[in-house]
Structure formats: C-alpha cells, structure tokens
Design a protein around this motif. Sequence first.
Motif, PDB file in Angstrom:
ATOM      1  N   GLY A  41       0.812  -1.219   0.000  1.00  0.00           N
ATOM      2  CA  GLY A  41       0.000   0.000   0.000  1.00  0.00           C
ATOM      3  C   GLY A  41       0.840   1.260   0.000  1.00  0.00           C
ATOM      4  O   GLY A  41       0.576   2.195  -0.769  1.00  0.00           O
ATOM      5  N   THR A  45       1.128   4.003  -2.929  1.00  0.00           N
ATOM      6  CA  THR A  45       0.805   5.399  -2.599  1.00  0.00           C
ATOM      7  C   THR A  45       1.922   6.330  -3.050  1.00  0.00           C
ATOM      8  O   THR A  45       1.664   7.383  -3.644  1.00  0.00           O
ATOM      9  N   THR A 138      -4.307   1.606   0.493  1.00  0.00           N
ATOM     10  CA  THR A 138      -3.589   0.999   1.618  1.00  0.00           C
ATOM     11  C   THR A 138      -4.559   0.505   2.687  1.00  0.00           C
ATOM     12  O   THR A 138      -4.420  -0.615   3.198  1.00  0.00           O
TER      13      THR A 138
END
Length: 200
Positions: A41, A45, A138
């Motif tokens: 995640g 990101t 996430t």
Amino acid sequence: MSKSSEFTKGLWKENPVFRLLLGLCPALAVTTGVEYAVGMGLSATFVLVCSNVVVASLRGVIPAKTRLPCFIVIIATFVTVVDLVLNGFFHDIWKSLGIFIPLIVVNCVILGRAEAFASKRPLLDSLLDGLGMGIGFTLGLVALATVRELLGSGTFFGIPVAGADYTPILLFVLPPGAFISLGFLLAGMNAIEKRRKANG
C-alpha cells in the motif's frame, strides 16, 4: 469539488479496492499478512502521488497521441525507485512482495488516475487525489489482510493474538480465502452505504 473532498473521496466514496474494484490482483495476492499489505500500500501510494504530480505538471507538454506511453514511463521511473529502496532497506518485505512491486507499473489504479484525473487537473488537486486514493488503497489492503491474517494464522503483524487454543482456518491464507474475505468486506461496505443513504 473542494480540496478536502478531493482527498477524502478515495478513503470511502471512491475507495479503489472496495468501491471501484481496481488493483485487485495485488489486493488478493499480497494480503496474507498485514505487514505485506502495508508495504504494498505504501509503495503504491508513493508511486501514485509522485506520478500524479509529474503528470499534472507536464500535462501541457505531453502530446495527446503519446500520453499513455509517457504516463507508463513516468510511473515506471517511480516504481524503479520503490523497488530499489525496498530491496536495499526492507529486503524481507521486498522478497515477499516479489513480482507485485514491478507490476505496480500497470496497476490500473495508478494508470487510471494519471489518465482520468492528473492529466486534466491542476497540480494540487492531483496531489490530493493521489494521496487520498493511495491511502484508501492501503486501508483496503490492510482491512483485507487483517481479516485473512487473524482468521488464517491467529496473528496480527506476525504477533500471535488469538491464544494458544486457536485453530487457524487455513483457507484464509490460501487464494480462495482472499475472495471470500473480499466478498464479506464488500457486502459489509454496501450494507453500511445502504443504511447511510436510507437515513439521509
């Protein structure tokens, strides 16, 4: 849309995993443990935020006919950075995530946000969108991994939490367990959303 809405939409309303159903390949594959979900995640990101910022900054320069190859080159650059950093500093996580780190290049969440959002919107909006979608992605991975790790291993972040008498349900650490967990989480989110709309 306000700046706060650009950020928060990815957390619930347009959550990539549970509302848009994007990026399910890594979501189902790496969620056997929360540690791996967090690693994937945060990697996605970082790539999403950086690629959104660069695409938004260059949107007036990138020719329309070559925009997708340009977006892929930009995304691949940041994926390479993530791959090298994970390999150098978090080698165990890098080994566990395996091929799914390089596959971030073709993750439909990242490419989709570059094409549908960052290439058409100002830099700050694109940054907030990337950050919100990345955090939402996430959180989706962590929610799925929490269910699978608790039920399948009786642990959380590898730490036993279910007690010595707990018998793990091994199905949840296998691929079918990923689909079952995702189905129940989707049903839960849909039920919450339905109740919220009914209450006005």
